[in-house]
Design a protein around this motif. Sequence first.
Motif, mmCIF file in Angstrom:
data_model
loop_
_atom_site.group_PDB
_atom_site.id
_atom_site.type_symbol
_atom_site.label_atom_id
_atom_site.label_comp_id
_atom_site.label_asym_id
_atom_site.label_seq_id
_atom_site.Cartn_x
_atom_site.Cartn_y
_atom_site.Cartn_z
ATOM 1 N N SER A 5 54.796 24.605 34.962
ATOM 2 C CA SER A 5 54.718 23.256 34.407
ATOM 3 C C SER A 5 53.583 22.498 35.071
ATOM 4 O O SER A 5 53.103 22.880 36.140
ATOM 5 C CB SER A 5 56.034 22.496 34.622
ATOM 6 O OG SER A 5 56.254 22.264 35.990
ATOM 7 N N GLN A 6 53.166 21.422 34.422
ATOM 8 C CA GLN A 6 52.112 20.572 34.960
ATOM 9 C C GLN A 6 52.410 19.135 34.563
ATOM 10 O O GLN A 6 52.630 18.843 33.377
ATOM 11 C CB GLN A 6 50.745 20.973 34.406
ATOM 12 C CG GLN A 6 49.640 20.017 34.825
ATOM 13 C CD GLN A 6 48.380 20.175 34.010
ATOM 14 O OE1 GLN A 6 48.401 20.695 32.901
ATOM 15 N NE2 GLN A 6 47.276 19.715 34.551
ATOM 16 N N TRP A 8 51.132 15.441 33.879
ATOM 17 C CA TRP A 8 49.882 14.792 33.507
ATOM 18 C C TRP A 8 50.080 13.293 33.675
ATOM 19 O O TRP A 8 50.816 12.672 32.928
ATOM 20 C CB TRP A 8 49.518 15.153 32.071
ATOM 21 C CG TRP A 8 48.164 14.681 31.670
ATOM 22 C CD1 TRP A 8 47.866 13.632 30.851
ATOM 23 C CD2 TRP A 8 46.908 15.233 32.065
ATOM 24 N NE1 TRP A 8 46.515 13.501 30.718
ATOM 25 C CE2 TRP A 8 45.896 14.479 31.462
ATOM 26 C CE3 TRP A 8 46.545 16.297 32.887
ATOM 27 C CZ2 TRP A 8 44.546 14.743 31.643
ATOM 28 C CZ3 TRP A 8 45.202 16.564 33.062
ATOM 29 C CH2 TRP A 8 44.216 15.795 32.443
ATOM 30 N N THR A 23 54.797 15.809 30.892
ATOM 31 C CA THR A 23 54.915 17.062 31.633
ATOM 32 C C THR A 23 54.755 18.197 30.638
ATOM 33 O O THR A 23 55.395 18.199 29.583
ATOM 34 C CB THR A 23 56.276 17.163 32.357
ATOM 35 O OG1 THR A 23 56.416 16.042 33.234
ATOM 36 C CG2 THR A 23 56.360 18.448 33.162
ATOM 37 N N ILE A 68 48.295 29.046 36.395
ATOM 38 C CA ILE A 68 48.929 27.982 37.162
ATOM 39 C C ILE A 68 47.920 27.324 38.109
ATOM 40 O O ILE A 68 47.955 26.110 38.320
ATOM 41 C CB ILE A 68 50.158 28.509 37.935
ATOM 42 C CG1 ILE A 68 50.946 27.353 38.549
ATOM 43 C CG2 ILE A 68 49.758 29.534 38.971
ATOM 44 C CD1 ILE A 68 52.278 27.773 39.119
ATOM 45 N N CYS A 71 45.570 24.677 36.327
ATOM 46 C CA CYS A 71 46.150 23.375 35.976
ATOM 47 C C CYS A 71 46.894 22.743 37.143
ATOM 48 O O CYS A 71 47.531 21.711 36.985
ATOM 49 C CB CYS A 71 47.054 23.494 34.753
ATOM 50 S SG CYS A 71 48.611 24.316 35.058
ATOM 51 N N ASP A 72 46.800 23.355 38.327
ATOM 52 C CA ASP A 72 47.487 22.838 39.515
ATOM 53 C C ASP A 72 48.959 22.615 39.217
ATOM 54 O O ASP A 72 49.532 21.569 39.502
ATOM 55 C CB ASP A 72 46.821 21.552 40.002
ATOM 56 C CG ASP A 72 47.270 21.162 41.393
ATOM 57 O OD1 ASP A 72 47.669 22.058 42.157
ATOM 58 O OD2 ASP A 72 47.238 19.961 41.702
ATOM 59 N N GLY A 73 49.579 23.619 38.606
ATOM 60 C CA GLY A 73 50.954 23.508 38.156
ATOM 61 C C GLY A 73 51.978 23.993 39.163
ATOM 62 O O GLY A 73 51.649 24.353 40.293
ATOM 63 N N ASP A 74 53.229 23.988 38.714
ATOM 64 C CA ASP A 74 54.360 24.435 39.518
ATOM 65 C C ASP A 74 55.062 25.576 38.797
ATOM 66 O O ASP A 74 55.306 25.485 37.582
ATOM 67 C CB ASP A 74 55.368 23.298 39.719
ATOM 68 C CG ASP A 74 54.783 22.141 40.499
ATOM 69 O OD1 ASP A 74 54.213 22.383 41.575
ATOM 70 O OD2 ASP A 74 54.885 20.991 40.026
#
Length: 87
Positions: A5-6, A8, A23, A68, A71-74
């Motif tokens: 997830s990311q 925004w 998100t 990931i 997009c600097d996601g989790d």
Amino acid sequence: MNYFSQFWDENRDDKYADWGTSTWFFETNDSDEVLKQITVYKNGKVTKYNAANLEDEFGSLCDGTLTIDECDGDLISKKEFYKIWEV
């Protein structure tokens, strides 16, 4: 499959800007191609895209590849992703 997830922290840049921040949730394959994508907006609006629904008046499935790290996601679990997808 990969799931992440990311968040925004910006509003949309169109007539739907009042939907608020969002998100994003992604399912990608081992080649980093986005297979499914969900966006959940602060106002509760949800958009979903996949091969059967590539685009609509609100947006479209991410074209190309995405990781990931890009997009600097989790990381999230498949179960977390599908809990949102199936709503």
